[in-house]
Design a protein around this motif. Structure first.
Motif, PDB file in Angstrom:
ATOM      1  N   MET A  70      35.161  67.358  55.825  1.00  0.00           N
ATOM      2  CA  MET A  70      34.543  66.421  56.752  1.00  0.00           C
ATOM      3  C   MET A  70      35.437  66.298  57.973  1.00  0.00           C
ATOM      4  SD  MET A  70      31.610  64.943  56.375  1.00  0.00           S
ATOM      5  CE  MET A  70      31.470  64.662  54.616  1.00  0.00           C
ATOM      6  N   LEU A  71      35.279  67.235  58.910  1.00  0.00           N
ATOM      7  CA  LEU A  71      36.111  67.224  60.101  1.00  0.00           C
ATOM      8  C   LEU A  71      35.606  66.229  61.138  1.00  0.00           C
ATOM      9  CD1 LEU A  71      36.684  71.063  60.473  1.00  0.00           C
ATOM     10  CD2 LEU A  71      37.981  69.396  59.152  1.00  0.00           C
ATOM     11  N   ASP A  72      34.349  65.840  61.024  1.00  0.00           N
ATOM     12  CA  ASP A  72      33.759  64.879  61.955  1.00  0.00           C
ATOM     13  C   ASP A  72      32.908  63.899  61.152  1.00  0.00           C
ATOM     14  OD1 ASP A  72      32.290  63.447  63.841  1.00  0.00           O
ATOM     15  OD2 ASP A  72      32.080  65.162  65.188  1.00  0.00           O
ATOM     16  N   PRO A  73      33.290  62.620  61.107  1.00  0.00           N
ATOM     17  CA  PRO A  73      32.537  61.645  60.309  1.00  0.00           C
ATOM     18  C   PRO A  73      31.078  61.513  60.731  1.00  0.00           C
ATOM     19  CG  PRO A  73      34.670  60.749  60.955  1.00  0.00           C
ATOM     20  CD  PRO A  73      34.483  62.026  61.736  1.00  0.00           C
ATOM     21  N   ARG A  74      30.724  62.036  61.904  1.00  0.00           N
ATOM     22  CA  ARG A  74      29.339  61.955  62.357  1.00  0.00           C
ATOM     23  C   ARG A  74      28.466  63.037  61.722  1.00  0.00           C
ATOM     24  NH1 ARG A  74      31.271  61.808  68.561  1.00  0.00           N
ATOM     25  NH2 ARG A  74      32.500  63.484  67.637  1.00  0.00           N
ATOM     26  N   GLN A  75      29.073  63.958  60.967  1.00  0.00           N
ATOM     27  CA  GLN A  75      28.318  65.047  60.351  1.00  0.00           C
ATOM     28  C   GLN A  75      28.602  65.100  58.844  1.00  0.00           C
ATOM     29  OE1 GLN A  75      29.583  68.466  62.631  1.00  0.00           O
ATOM     30  NE2 GLN A  75      28.166  68.019  64.289  1.00  0.00           N
ATOM     31  N   PRO A  76      28.209  64.068  58.111  1.00  0.00           N
ATOM     32  CA  PRO A  76      28.480  64.034  56.665  1.00  0.00           C
ATOM     33  C   PRO A  76      27.519  64.915  55.887  1.00  0.00           C
ATOM     34  CG  PRO A  76      27.231  62.111  57.289  1.00  0.00           C
ATOM     35  CD  PRO A  76      27.508  62.865  58.565  1.00  0.00           C
ATOM     36  N   TYR A  77      27.906  65.243  54.670  1.00  0.00           N
ATOM     37  CA  TYR A  77      26.998  65.910  53.733  1.00  0.00           C
ATOM     38  C   TYR A  77      27.334  65.438  52.332  1.00  0.00           C
ATOM     39  CZ  TYR A  77      30.930  69.188  52.983  1.00  0.00           C
ATOM     40  OH  TYR A  77      32.157  69.739  52.692  1.00  0.00           O
ATOM     41  N   ASP A  78      26.421  65.678  51.402  1.00  0.00           N
ATOM     42  CA  ASP A  78      26.603  65.225  50.022  1.00  0.00           C
ATOM     43  C   ASP A  78      27.326  66.315  49.241  1.00  0.00           C
ATOM     44  OD1 ASP A  78      26.330  64.534  47.307  1.00  0.00           O
ATOM     45  OD2 ASP A  78      24.514  63.379  47.734  1.00  0.00           O
ATOM     46  N   ILE A  79      28.621  66.151  49.042  1.00  0.00           N
ATOM     47  CA  ILE A  79      29.420  67.182  48.393  1.00  0.00           C
ATOM     48  C   ILE A  79      29.006  67.383  46.940  1.00  0.00           C
ATOM     49  CG2 ILE A  79      31.232  65.499  47.909  1.00  0.00           C
ATOM     50  CD1 ILE A  79      31.550  69.358  48.364  1.00  0.00           C
ATOM     51  N   ASP A  80      28.550  66.341  46.266  1.00  0.00           N
ATOM     52  CA  ASP A  80      28.126  66.514  44.875  1.00  0.00           C
ATOM     53  C   ASP A  80      26.926  67.455  44.784  1.00  0.00           C
ATOM     54  OD1 ASP A  80      30.118  64.875  43.844  1.00  0.00           O
ATOM     55  OD2 ASP A  80      28.884  63.072  43.995  1.00  0.00           O
ATOM     56  N   GLU A  81      25.992  67.342  45.726  1.00  0.00           N
ATOM     57  CA  GLU A  81      24.847  68.246  45.735  1.00  0.00           C
ATOM     58  C   GLU A  81      25.277  69.674  46.055  1.00  0.00           C
ATOM     59  OE1 GLU A  81      21.991  66.598  48.454  1.00  0.00           O
ATOM     60  OE2 GLU A  81      21.015  65.456  46.864  1.00  0.00           O
ATOM     61  N   VAL A  82      26.204  69.824  46.979  1.00  0.00           N
ATOM     62  CA  VAL A  82      26.693  71.157  47.331  1.00  0.00           C
ATOM     63  C   VAL A  82      27.412  71.793  46.148  1.00  0.00           C
ATOM     64  CG1 VAL A  82      28.261  72.447  48.838  1.00  0.00           C
ATOM     65  CG2 VAL A  82      26.879  70.587  49.785  1.00  0.00           C
ATOM     66  N   ALA A  83      28.301  71.040  45.503  1.00  0.00           N
ATOM     67  CA  ALA A  83      29.055  71.570  44.370  1.00  0.00           C
ATOM     68  C   ALA A  83      28.129  71.918  43.207  1.00  0.00           C
ATOM     69  CB  ALA A  83      30.115  70.563  43.925  1.00  0.00           C
ATOM     70  N   ALA A  84      27.117  71.082  42.966  1.00  0.00           N
ATOM     71  CA  ALA A  84      26.175  71.359  41.884  1.00  0.00           C
ATOM     72  C   ALA A  84      25.380  72.626  42.159  1.00  0.00           C
ATOM     73  CB  ALA A  84      25.232  70.177  41.700  1.00  0.00           C
ATOM     74  N   ALA A  85      24.956  72.816  43.398  1.00  0.00           N
ATOM     75  CA  ALA A  85      24.207  74.020  43.752  1.00  0.00           C
ATOM     76  C   ALA A  85      25.081  75.259  43.605  1.00  0.00           C
ATOM     77  CB  ALA A  85      23.682  73.907  45.180  1.00  0.00           C
ATOM     78  N   ALA A  86      26.348  75.154  43.983  1.00  0.00           N
ATOM     79  CA  ALA A  86      27.262  76.286  43.848  1.00  0.00           C
ATOM     80  C   ALA A  86      27.488  76.633  42.379  1.00  0.00           C
ATOM     81  CB  ALA A  86      28.587  75.972  44.535  1.00  0.00           C
ATOM     82  N   ALA A  87      27.739  75.623  41.559  1.00  0.00           N
ATOM     83  CA  ALA A  87      27.971  75.869  40.139  1.00  0.00           C
ATOM     84  C   ALA A  87      26.729  76.450  39.472  1.00  0.00           C
ATOM     85  CB  ALA A  87      28.390  74.567  39.456  1.00  0.00           C
ATOM     86  N   ALA A  88      25.559  75.943  39.828  1.00  0.00           N
ATOM     87  CA  ALA A  88      24.317  76.428  39.228  1.00  0.00           C
ATOM     88  C   ALA A  88      24.059  77.890  39.582  1.00  0.00           C
ATOM     89  CB  ALA A  88      23.143  75.569  39.688  1.00  0.00           C
ATOM     90  N   ALA A  89      24.535  78.317  40.745  1.00  0.00           N
ATOM     91  CA  ALA A  89      24.323  79.698  41.187  1.00  0.00           C
ATOM     92  C   ALA A  89      25.376  80.656  40.636  1.00  0.00           C
ATOM     93  CB  ALA A  89      24.317  79.757  42.708  1.00  0.00           C
ATOM     94  N   GLY A  90      26.380  80.127  39.945  1.00  0.00           N
ATOM     95  CA  GLY A  90      27.411  80.985  39.384  1.00  0.00           C
ATOM     96  C   GLY A  90      28.594  81.237  40.289  1.00  0.00           C
ATOM     97  N   ILE A  91      28.722  80.434  41.347  1.00  0.00           N
ATOM     98  CA  ILE A  91      29.911  80.548  42.196  1.00  0.00           C
ATOM     99  C   ILE A  91      31.133  80.224  41.348  1.00  0.00           C
ATOM    100  CG2 ILE A  91      31.122  79.547  44.167  1.00  0.00           C
ATOM    101  CD1 ILE A  91      28.769  81.233  45.029  1.00  0.00           C
ATOM    102  N   ARG A  92      32.165  81.035  41.484  1.00  0.00           N
ATOM    103  CA  ARG A  92      33.362  80.827  40.662  1.00  0.00           C
ATOM    104  C   ARG A  92      34.539  80.251  41.447  1.00  0.00           C
ATOM    105  NH1 ARG A  92      37.123  84.548  41.779  1.00  0.00           N
ATOM    106  NH2 ARG A  92      36.490  86.418  42.926  1.00  0.00           N
ATOM    107  N   GLN A  93      34.527  80.381  42.766  1.00  0.00           N
ATOM    108  CA  GLN A  93      35.710  80.014  43.552  1.00  0.00           C
ATOM    109  C   GLN A  93      35.294  79.374  44.863  1.00  0.00           C
ATOM    110  OE1 GLN A  93      37.865  83.353  45.099  1.00  0.00           O
ATOM    111  NE2 GLN A  93      39.742  82.221  45.462  1.00  0.00           N
TER     112      GLN A  93
END
Length: 283
Positions: A70-93
């Protein structure tokens, strides 16, 4: 399998993508707007961390990710959703571009520290292998702060000309990311990254002047004026933190770091080199 690079058109991300290509890796370059022109090994896709419905296609078939915090507080995102999508797709790193703010004051509640700490903690809980890059002052900040006044008035307005910092070149941050993504031994590591030399703000202005071939005038202003100036391009809370840092660093040597060279094996860039690389931005 490709490495997903978010912010592939940004200051750091474009160098991460370029470094991975140079290392023979496949890159899936993610940005909010299309990138024109095909490049071998470079798959440009349009997606947005703030729109989780765009992420499954981005992660599909990939095994690693470069993610910005989060380099700019005006551009937030939901990290839990991002991490869940990555894990579900098999991202390892995942290699995360975080911020030194998370460790400078563990109890700090200003947005950059709080949001990046939240992102780091979510990534740690995700089960992915992670590497955190925690840079201090970005050299590119000085372009954001000073380029317009240098181009238009040949002046930089400073409240504390002798405040010191150790700006880090975005190429060094990117080189650390590429190393962590392509070489073993960096899982569950957090690297604090500063520049290799402590410089006064005035000396940084002088380096820019040397790069563009002219003397740049330094004009003294108050802290209040500086906050208003910085807030034109950054969140007001961030602007306040920056000017407060300058006050605390007035005449005080900044912390420097040799971590980029230690990890990558290549000498880190000086601020003078950064200024030469970006001379056209100030002309």
């Amino acid at each position: 399998m490709p490495t997903v690079v978010f912010g592939a058109r940004g200051n750091v991300g474009r160098h991460v993508a370029g470094g991975l290509l140079a290392a023979g890796e496949q890159v899936r370059a993610v940005s909010r707007v299309p990138v024109a022109g095909p490049t071998p090994g470079y798959d440009a896709v349009v997606a947005d961390l703030g729109r989780p419905e765009t992420l499954p296609a981005v992660f599909d078939g990939a095994d690693s990710v470069f993610l910005y915090g989060m380099l700019d507080p005006r551009q937030p995102y939901d990290i839990d959703e991002v991490a869940a999508a990555a894990a579900a797709a098999g991202i390892r790193q995942v290699v995360l571009l975080s911020s030194v703010a998370v460790i400078l004051d563990p109890d700090a509640d200003h947005p950059v520290a709080r949001l990046n700490r939240t992102i780091e903690q979510s990534v740690q809980r995700s089960g992915l292998n992670w590497t955190f890059l925690r840079p201090g002052t970005f050299a590119t900040n000085t372009r954001t702060w000073w380029a317009e006044s240098i181009r238009t008035d040949n002046v930089v307005r400073l409240p504390r000309p002798f405040a010191q910092s150790a700006p880090v070149h975005e190429k060094d941050i990117a080189a650390l990311a590429v190393t962590a993504l392509t070489e073993p031994g960096h899982s569950h590591q957090a690297y604090t990254v500063h520049g290799v030399e402590s410089l006064t703000l005035q000396r940084q202005v002088e380096h820019i002047g040397e790069a563009i071939g002219r003397h740049i005038r330094v004009e003294h202003i108050s802290d209040e004026q500086a906050r208003a100036d910085v807030a034109r391009t950054m969140h007001p809370v961030v602007a306040d933190a920056i000017v407060s840092q300058w006050a605390a660093a007035d005449g005080v040597a900044a912390v420097t770091s040799a971590i980029a060279e230690k990890i990558t094996g290549a000498p880190a860039h000086t601020y003078a080199q950064w200024a030469a690389d970006h001379a056209d931005d100030f002309r």
